[in-house]
Design a protein around this motif. Structure first.
Motif, short mmCIF file in Angstrom:
data_model
loop_
_atom_site.label_atom_id
_atom_site.label_comp_id
_atom_site.label_asym_id
_atom_site.label_seq_id
_atom_site.Cartn_x
_atom_site.Cartn_y
_atom_site.Cartn_z
N SER A 473 0.81 -1.23 0.00
CA SER A 473 0.00 0.00 0.00
C SER A 473 0.84 1.26 0.00
O SER A 473 0.57 2.21 -0.75
CB SER A 473 -0.95 0.00 1.20
OG SER A 473 -1.81 -1.12 1.13
N ASN A 474 1.87 1.33 0.83
CA ASN A 474 2.69 2.56 0.90
C ASN A 474 3.42 2.82 -0.41
O ASN A 474 3.53 3.97 -0.86
CB ASN A 474 3.71 2.45 2.04
CG ASN A 474 3.05 2.51 3.40
OD1 ASN A 474 1.94 3.04 3.54
ND2 ASN A 474 3.71 1.96 4.41
N ILE A 475 3.92 1.75 -1.03
CA ILE A 475 4.62 1.90 -2.32
C ILE A 475 3.65 2.42 -3.38
O ILE A 475 3.96 3.37 -4.12
CB ILE A 475 5.22 0.56 -2.77
CG1 ILE A 475 6.31 0.09 -1.80
CG2 ILE A 475 5.74 0.65 -4.20
CD1 ILE A 475 7.59 0.89 -1.85
N ILE A 476 2.47 1.82 -3.47
CA ILE A 476 1.50 2.23 -4.50
C ILE A 476 1.03 3.66 -4.23
O ILE A 476 0.87 4.46 -5.17
CB ILE A 476 0.32 1.24 -4.53
CG1 ILE A 476 0.82 -0.13 -5.00
CG2 ILE A 476 -0.79 1.74 -5.44
CD1 ILE A 476 -0.21 -1.22 -4.95
N ARG A 477 0.84 3.99 -2.98
CA ARG A 477 0.43 5.37 -2.64
C ARG A 477 1.48 6.36 -3.10
O ARG A 477 1.16 7.42 -3.68
CB ARG A 477 0.20 5.48 -1.13
CG ARG A 477 -0.36 6.84 -0.69
CD ARG A 477 -0.64 6.88 0.80
NE ARG A 477 -1.73 5.99 1.16
CZ ARG A 477 -1.59 4.85 1.82
NH1 ARG A 477 -0.38 4.43 2.18
NH2 ARG A 477 -2.64 4.11 2.12
N ALA A 478 2.75 6.03 -2.89
CA ALA A 478 3.83 6.92 -3.33
C ALA A 478 3.84 7.06 -4.85
O ALA A 478 4.16 8.12 -5.38
CB ALA A 478 5.17 6.37 -2.83
N CYS A 479 3.47 5.99 -5.56
CA CYS A 479 3.44 6.03 -7.02
C CYS A 479 2.34 6.95 -7.55
O CYS A 479 2.58 7.74 -8.47
CB CYS A 479 3.23 4.62 -7.58
SG CYS A 479 4.63 3.51 -7.35
N VAL A 480 1.14 6.83 -7.00
CA VAL A 480 0.00 7.56 -7.55
C VAL A 480 -0.08 9.00 -7.06
O VAL A 480 -0.79 9.82 -7.65
CB VAL A 480 -1.32 6.82 -7.24
CG1 VAL A 480 -1.32 5.44 -7.86
CG2 VAL A 480 -1.59 6.74 -5.76
N MET A 481 0.66 9.33 -5.99
CA MET A 481 0.58 10.67 -5.41
C MET A 481 1.71 11.57 -5.90
O MET A 481 1.85 12.69 -5.42
CB MET A 481 0.62 10.59 -3.88
CG MET A 481 -0.54 9.83 -3.26
SD MET A 481 -2.15 10.57 -3.61
CE MET A 481 -2.06 12.06 -2.60
N ARG A 482 2.52 11.10 -6.86
CA ARG A 482 3.63 11.93 -7.33
C ARG A 482 3.11 13.21 -7.98
O ARG A 482 2.12 13.20 -8.70
CB ARG A 482 4.48 11.17 -8.34
CG ARG A 482 5.05 9.87 -7.87
CD ARG A 482 5.98 9.99 -6.70
NE ARG A 482 7.27 10.56 -7.03
CZ ARG A 482 8.27 10.68 -6.16
NH1 ARG A 482 8.10 10.29 -4.92
NH2 ARG A 482 9.41 11.21 -6.54
N GLU A 483 3.79 14.30 -7.70
CA GLU A 483 3.50 15.59 -8.35
C GLU A 483 4.78 16.12 -8.97
O GLU A 483 5.77 16.31 -8.27
CB GLU A 483 2.96 16.58 -7.32
CG GLU A 483 1.56 16.28 -6.81
CD GLU A 483 0.49 16.45 -7.90
OE1 GLU A 483 0.81 17.10 -8.93
OE2 GLU A 483 -0.62 15.95 -7.71
N PRO A 484 4.80 16.39 -10.26
CA PRO A 484 3.72 16.10 -11.22
C PRO A 484 3.59 14.60 -11.46
O PRO A 484 4.44 13.82 -11.05
CB PRO A 484 4.20 16.82 -12.48
CG PRO A 484 5.70 16.80 -12.36
CD PRO A 484 6.00 16.96 -10.89
N THR A 485 2.51 14.24 -12.15
CA THR A 485 2.24 12.82 -12.42
C THR A 485 3.41 12.17 -13.14
O THR A 485 3.96 12.73 -14.09
CB THR A 485 0.97 12.69 -13.28
OG1 THR A 485 -0.11 13.28 -12.57
CG2 THR A 485 0.67 11.22 -13.55
N SER A 486 3.78 10.99 -12.66
CA SER A 486 4.91 10.26 -13.25
C SER A 486 4.40 9.02 -13.94
O SER A 486 3.79 8.15 -13.32
CB SER A 486 5.91 9.88 -12.14
OG SER A 486 6.82 8.92 -12.61
N ILE A 487 4.67 8.92 -15.25
CA ILE A 487 4.25 7.73 -16.01
C ILE A 487 4.97 6.48 -15.50
O ILE A 487 4.32 5.45 -15.26
CB ILE A 487 4.51 7.92 -17.52
CG1 ILE A 487 3.78 9.18 -18.04
CG2 ILE A 487 4.07 6.69 -18.30
CD1 ILE A 487 2.30 9.18 -17.87
N PRO A 488 6.31 6.51 -15.31
CA PRO A 488 6.97 5.31 -14.78
C PRO A 488 6.43 4.88 -13.42
O PRO A 488 6.28 3.68 -13.16
CB PRO A 488 8.44 5.73 -14.68
CG PRO A 488 8.59 6.81 -15.70
CD PRO A 488 7.29 7.55 -15.67
N ALA A 489 6.11 5.84 -12.56
CA ALA A 489 5.60 5.49 -11.23
C ALA A 489 4.20 4.88 -11.33
O ALA A 489 3.89 3.90 -10.64
CB ALA A 489 5.58 6.73 -10.34
#
Length: 931
Positions: A473-489
Motif C-alpha cells: 500500500s505505501n509503495i503504491i500510494r507513493a506512485c499515484v501521489m507523485r507531483e507532477p504525475t509520473s508515467i513510470p511510477a
C-alpha cells in the motif's frame, strides 16, 4: 543435453560418424567387462536431481530427458557465469561432444578439458557418454571404446595417501564400494590398446587447494601412462585455471538455446508423466504436452526466468517446481529463494560436499553487498570495495573468514557471484542482485528507501520483489501521489498490484480507473492513461528467441493515438483511412486500432524505437516469426476480435488474419455482401454495361474471389501504381487523392484552432485574444495551400481555401487595429468577430469539400478500374492464338493489380458508408540491435 532416444543428438554428421566407425568387430564379449559395463549403466542411468527434487518426485532416466547443450573451443578464459547473456550465446558456435571424439592416431590424440559454470551440465554430459558407450543403441555413434567414469572427489583421499595410486586401483575401489565382484584383468589390455575413453569429473570439487594440485598432477601422470587413450576432464573454470593440464583442448559448455529449453521441458515432462502414470500411451503424451506448453508459456511471459532457464540445473529446478505445484509460484521470490539456496550450497550438500557456512549465512552476507550495489547504481564492483561492504556482516556470522576469502569462495563455488575481470565482481544475473536487495530491505525495514525511488527504473524490479513479500500500500500510494504525475511510477503501481502479497482494497481499483482515464474529456488525462498502457505493453512483451520479444495483444486505439498526436504536431497525419476525425471514437480507446496502413504500422514501430533508446528496436513481425508462439496464437483480447496484424514477407507487407474472423461466418458473409453490393452499384453508374454480360460476370467472380482471398483487408494504400500512362493517368490522379490524408488533417486542425479563436473573441475580455493564435492558423493555411498545389482537388477546394486565407488576413489586421487605441476598439471588435466567423464557416465548408472530393475520387476510381478491367478481359479473350506469352502475362498482371485496386476501394467505401469492420492492426516485435 537433444533427444528422447539415445543419443540421437542434433549434430547432423552422425551418419558420417557411423560410416567412419562402422560396426564394432564381432568378438566374444569378456564376461567381466560385460559386468563392469552393466554396472556403469546402473550407476549413471538416472538423471541427477540431488538437492533440487521436490518431495515425492520420482527418478527419471537420464537418456529420456538428455539434450546436448553443445561445446565450443575456449581460446580465452572460460566464463564462470552460469547465466550468460542470451543474445551473446545465440551467436556463439557450438558442437556436439562427438565432433571431438573422432578416431585419431595415437600421436595426434586430443585430450579434452570441459569447462563450465555451475549447473551447465558437465557431469550429465559425461554420464550420457558413458551410457552411450556402455550400452550403445543402433543409431549411436560407435567409437569402439570402453568408458571409464570416475568422480575425482571420490578418489582424492586415496591420491593424497598414495601418489602412485593407479587408474586400475581407482576403478577397483569404485567397484568394491558398489559391491561388484568383476575382475579387472581385461582392463590392462584395453588400456594398452587405446580402447578406453577415460572421463574424470569435477576437478573443482576437490575443495582443498593443495589436494587439488595433487589430484591434477595425478591426472597428468595417468594421461602420460595411458597416452594412447583419450581423456575428458571436467571442471568449473576456477578449479582448472590454477591447475592447467598441458596439451589438452579446452572446451566450454554452452548454455541452452531457447529451442533447447523447449526440447528439454518436453522431454522432461514426457518422462515424468510416463513415470508417474506407469503408461506410455497417447494419453500420457497429451498430458505431458499440455503441462510442457503451460510451463513454456509461463517462462516466455517471465523473461528473467527464461534467461535463467538456459542453465540446465535451474531449468530442472523450474520444471520440478512447476510439476510439484502444477504451476510456478505466484510470488517469484519463492523461486529465487530456492535458486539461491541451490547455488549457495544446497546441491553440493546433497552430494556430500560440506562448507563452513550454510546457504542461509552466505545469503545474509550477500544481501548487504547487493543492497549497497543497488544504492550506488552498480552492476560491477571492485574486490576491495565489496570486501569493505560485507566485512561487518561477515564478522557477525563467521569472524574467522576474511572478506576477500569469502568473495573468492562464493565466486568459485556458487556461480551466484562472478569475477568477470580480475578483481571485479558482479552478480551472475541482475535479478539476483535485485532479489537479495529486496529481502534485505524487508528484513532491515528500509521501505522508506524504496518510497523515494518509485520513479527510478533502476529500482523497479527490486520494488516489485519487495512488495511480493509484504503490504504494497505505501509503495503504491507513493506512485499515484507523485507531483507532477509520473508515467513510470503509475506503471510501477499497476505492476505492484499484480505481485503484491497484500494491499489496501481501494488501490485495487487502479486498473479500472486507468481504462476510464483514456476516455476522459481532458486530453492530458487521456494521454497519461494511454502512456501507462503503452509502458505496460513494452514491459509485458514475451521472448520469441534469444534476440527478439513479441507482443501478445494488438496495439490499442488509445496507444496509437499517442503516435498520431505526435505525428500531427509535426504536420504528418496517419489516422486510419476510415476514421472521420484525427481522434479515436469515444468509448473505443481500449479496442485494437484497425485500418492501419502497413507504412503507418512501421512508422509506429520507428516512433516507439525513438522513444525507447537503447540496444533495442521495434518492428513488425516477419513471416517465419508469425508461425511461432505467441504470434501463432490469437491475440489475447478479452473478447472475440476479427482484427489481424501486419507482418513482412521478404520485406513486403502482408496481413495475418485473425482466427476469430475466419470462424465468424456471419461477419464474413456481411463483408462479402458489402463488396458485391458496391460492384452492383458501380455497374449502375457505368450505364453501358448490363449485369449478365459474360465479361461482367467473370469480373464479378474475380473481385469477390480476390476479396475473400485477402480476408477483406486493405493492401498498402501507399503503393505506387505502375499504370499512370496510356489511359491510366486518371486512375493515378484519383488514387493520389485517396492516398492523401494531410489536406483533411490540416483543415481539421485549422477548424479546431478557429473554434478556439472564436471562443476567445466571444469572451468580453479582449486580453485573452492574442496575435500568435491567428498567426499560427495562417501558417497552417499556407502549409495546406502548398499541399493542395500538388494534388488534383477540384477548383471549389482551391476557391474555398483562398477565401479562408483572406478571412484570416482580415481578422489579423483587425486584431492589430484594436491594439492601436481605444477609440476604434468597438468597431474593430465587431469586424474581428465577423472575419473569424467567416473564416470558421469557410473552414467547415473546406472540410466538407475535401471529404466529398475523396469520396467522389473513390467512386470515379472504382468505375475507371471496372472499365479498364473489362477492356483487358475483352482484349484477352480476343487475343490471337499465337500472341507472345510475354504480352499475355503482362495483361494478366495488370488485370490482377486492377482487381486489387477495386477491392481496396470497395472495402474502404464500405467502411465509410456502412461502418464496416476494419481488420488491419499492429502487433510488435522488439529486436536487439547490438552486435
Amino acid at each position: 543435453m537433444a533427444q528422447n532416444k539415445r543419443p540421437s543428438n542434433s549434430w547432423s554428421p552422425i551418419q558420417v560418424l557411423r560410416n567412419l566407425f562402422g560396426r564394432p568387430e564381432e568378438k566374444q564379449e569378456n564376461p567381466d567387462r560385460a559386468n563392469y559395463l552393466k554396472d556403469l549403466v546402473y550407476q549413471h542411468r538416472h538423471f541427477d536431481v540431488k538437492g533440487i527434487a521436490a518431495p515425492g518426485e520420482s527418478t527419471l532416466d537420464l537418456e529420456h530427458v538428455f539434450v546436448d547443450v553443445g561445446l565450443s573451443p575456449s581460446l580465452d578464459k572460460a566464463s564462470a557465469n552460469p547465466i550468460p547473456s542470451l543474445q551473446k550465446s545465440a551467436r556463439e558456435e557450438r558442437h556436439s561432444i562427438w565432433r571431438f571424439l573422432l578416431p585419431q592416431p595415437a600421436n595426434l590424440l586430443q585430450n579434452l578439458v570441459v569447462l563450465g559454470a555451475p549447473g551447465t551440465g558437465k557431469t550429465t554430459l559425461l554420464k550420457h557418454l558413458t551410457l552411450t558407450l556402455a550400452e550403445p543403441t543402433q543409431d549411436a555413434p560407435r567409437l569402439g571404446k570402453v568408458p571409464i567414469f570416475l568422480y575425482l572427489r571420490d578418489i582424492s583421499g586415496e591420491i593424497q595417501k598414495n601418489p602412485h595410486f593407479s587408474l586400475r586401483q581407482a576403478i577397483k575401489k569404485v567397484l568394491t564400494r558398489r559391491k561388484v565382484t568383476a575382475s579387472l584383468d581385461w582392463i590392462a589390455a584395453d588400456l594398452a590398446n587405446g580402447r578406453c575413453l577415460i572421463m574424470l569429473d569435477g576437478l573443482d570439487e576437490v575443495a582443498n587447494l593443495e589436494l587439488r594440485q595433487r589430484v591434477a598432477a595425478w591426472v597428468q601422470r595417468q594421461i602420460k601412462q595411458h597416452a594412447n587413450n583419450q581423456f575428458i576432464i571436467t571442471s568449473r573454470p576456477f578449479g582448472y585455471e590454477s591447475n592447467p593440464l598441458p596439451r589438452t583442448l579446452l572446451l566450454e559448455v554452452k548454455p541452452f538455446t531457447i529451442e533447447q529449453v523447449r526440447q528439454f521441458i518436453q522431454n522432461w515432462y514426457l518422462a515424468t508423466e510416463q513415470q508417474k502414470q506407469g503408461r506410455h500411451d497417447e494419453g500420457v503424451k497429451r498430458d505431458a504436452q499440455q503441462h510442457a506448453a503451460d510451463l513454456l508459456e509461463r517462462l516466455h511471459q517471465a523473461p528473467a526466468l527464461l534467461e535463467m532457464g538456459v542453465n540446465p540445473l535451474l531449468l530442472t529446478m523450474i520444471a520440478t517446481i512447476h510439476h510439484y505445484r502444477n504451476s510456478l509460484p505466484d510470488q517469484r521470490v519463492a523461486l529465487y529463494h530456492e535458486i539461491c539456496d541451490v547455488f549457495l550450497g544446497k546441491r553440493q550438500q546433497a552430494r556430500g560436499i560440506q562448507f563452513e557456512l550454510t546457504p542461509a549465512q552466505k545469503k545474509r552476507v550477500l544481501q548487504t553487498l547487493a543492497y549497497e550495489m543497488m544504492r550506488r547504481n552498480l552492476r560491477n564492483i571492485a574486490r576491495v570495495d565489496a570486501a569493505d561492504i560485507i566485512d561487518p556482516a561477515l564478522k557477525r556470522i563467521h569472524p574467522h573468514t576474511a572478506s576477500t576469502q569469502f568473495l573468492e569462495m562464493i565466486a568459485n563455488s556458487s556461480g551466484l557471484l562472478v569475477e568477470h575481470t580480475p578483481g571485479v565482481y558482479s552478480f551472475a544475473h541482475l535479478t539476483f542482485q535485485e532479489y537479495l536487495t529486496a529481502v534485505y530491505i524487508k528484513e532491515q525495514r528500509l521501505e522508506k528507501v524504496l518510497l523515494e525511488q518509485v520513479e527510478d527504473a533502476w529500482w523497479h524490479e527490486t520494488i516489485r520483489l519487495y512488495v511480493a513479500q509484504t503490504n504494497a500500500s505505501n509503495i503504491i500510494r507513493a506512485c499515484v501521489m507523485r507531483e507532477p504525475t509520473s508515467i513510470p511510477a503509475l506503471t510501477l503501481a499497476v505492476e505492484c498490484l499484480d505481485e503484491a502479497l497484500e494491499v489496501e482494497d481501494d488501490f485495487r481499483k487502479i486498473p479500472k480507473e486507468l481504462m476510464r482515464s483514456i476516455e476522459d474529456e481532458n486530453p492530458e488525462v487521456r494521454r497519461i492513461g494511454a502512456e501507462v498502457m503503452l509502458h505496460l505493453r513494452v514491459r509485458r512483451l514475451v521472448r520469441l528467441d534469444e534476440t527478439t520479444y513479441a507482443d501478445r495483444t494488438l496495439v490499442t486505439q488509445a496507444e496509437y493515438q499517442l503516435f498520431l498526436d505526435e505525428m500531427r504536431a509535426q504536420g504528418s497525419y496517419r489516422q486510419p483511412d476510415h476514421w472521420t476525425d484525427t481522434q479515436f471514437t469515444r468509448g473505443m480507446g481500449e479496442k485494437p486500432v484497425a485500418g492501419v496502413r502497413p507504412s503507418d504500422a512501421q512508422a509506429f514501430c520507428d516512433w516507439l524505437s525513438e522513444r525507447n533508446p537503447g540496444p533495442w528496436r521495434f518492428r513488425l513481425p516477419t513471416a517465419p516469426e508469425k508461425s511461432r508462439p505467441p504470434l501463432n496464437q490469437p491475440a489475447q483480447e478479452e473478447e472475440a476480435n476479427p482484427v489481424g496484424y501486419w507482418y513482412l514477407d521478404q520485406g513486403e507487407p502482408a496481413l495475418e488474419p485473425s482466427p476469430d474472423l475466419i470462424h465468424d461466418v456471419a461477419l464474413v458473409q456481411t463483408l462479402q455482401r458489402q463488396v458485391e453490393q458496391k460492384f452492383l452499384n458501380d455497374l449502375i453508374a457505368f450505364q453501358k454495361l448490363v449485369e449478365d454480360e459474360p465479361h461482367v460476370n467473370s469480373l464479378r467472380e474475380s473481385i469477390l474471389s480476390r476479396a475473400k482471398q485477402r480476408a477483406y483487408s486493405l493492401l498498402d494504400l501507399e503503393r505506387r501504381l505502375p499504370f499512370t500512362e496510356n489511359g491510366g493517368e486518371e486512375i493515378g490522379r484519383y488514387f493520389s487523392l485517396i492516398q492523401d490524408r494531410n489536406a483533411e488533417g490540416v483543415a481539421t486542425d485549422m477548424e479546431e484552432a478557429l473554434i478556439h479563436a472564436k471562443a476567445y473573441v466571444d469572451n468580453p475580455n479582449l486580453a485573452v485574444i492574442r496575435g500568435p493564435i491567428l498567426e499560427e492558423i495562417i501558417v497552417m493555411g499556407n502549409r495546406l495551400l502548398a499541399s493542395l498545389e500538388n494534388l488534383p482537388f477540384p477548383p471549389e477546394v482551391t476557391r474555398l481555401m483562398h477565401q479562408l486565407m483572406q478571412n484570416l488576413d482580415q481578422a489579423l489586421g483587425q486584431l492589430k487595429t484594436t491594439q492601436q487605441g481605444l477609440q476604434a476598439e468597438f468597431l474593430s471588435y465587431r469586424e474581428l468577430v465577423r472575419h473569424i466567423n467567416r473564416a470558421l464557416a469557410n473552414a467547415q465548408k473546406l472540410l466538407d469539400a475535401l471529404s466529398n472530393s475523396r469520396a467522389d475520387a473513390r467512386i470515379h476510381l472504382r468505375v475507371n478500374v471496372l472499365q479498364r478491367s473489362l477492356q483487358l478481359l475483352q482484349r484477352h479473350s480476343n487475343a490471337a492464338q499465337g500472341e507472345a506469352s510475354r504480352l499475355r502475362q503482362e495483361r494478366v498482371r495488370l488485370f490482377q493489380m486492377l482487381i486489387d485496386l477495386y477491392v481496396d476501394m470497395a472495402i474502404l467505401e464500405s467502411r465509410n458508408s456502412y461502418h464496416s469492420t476494419a481488420l488491419e492492426g499492429i502487433r510488435l516485435i522488439r529486436e536487439a540491435t547490438t552486435p
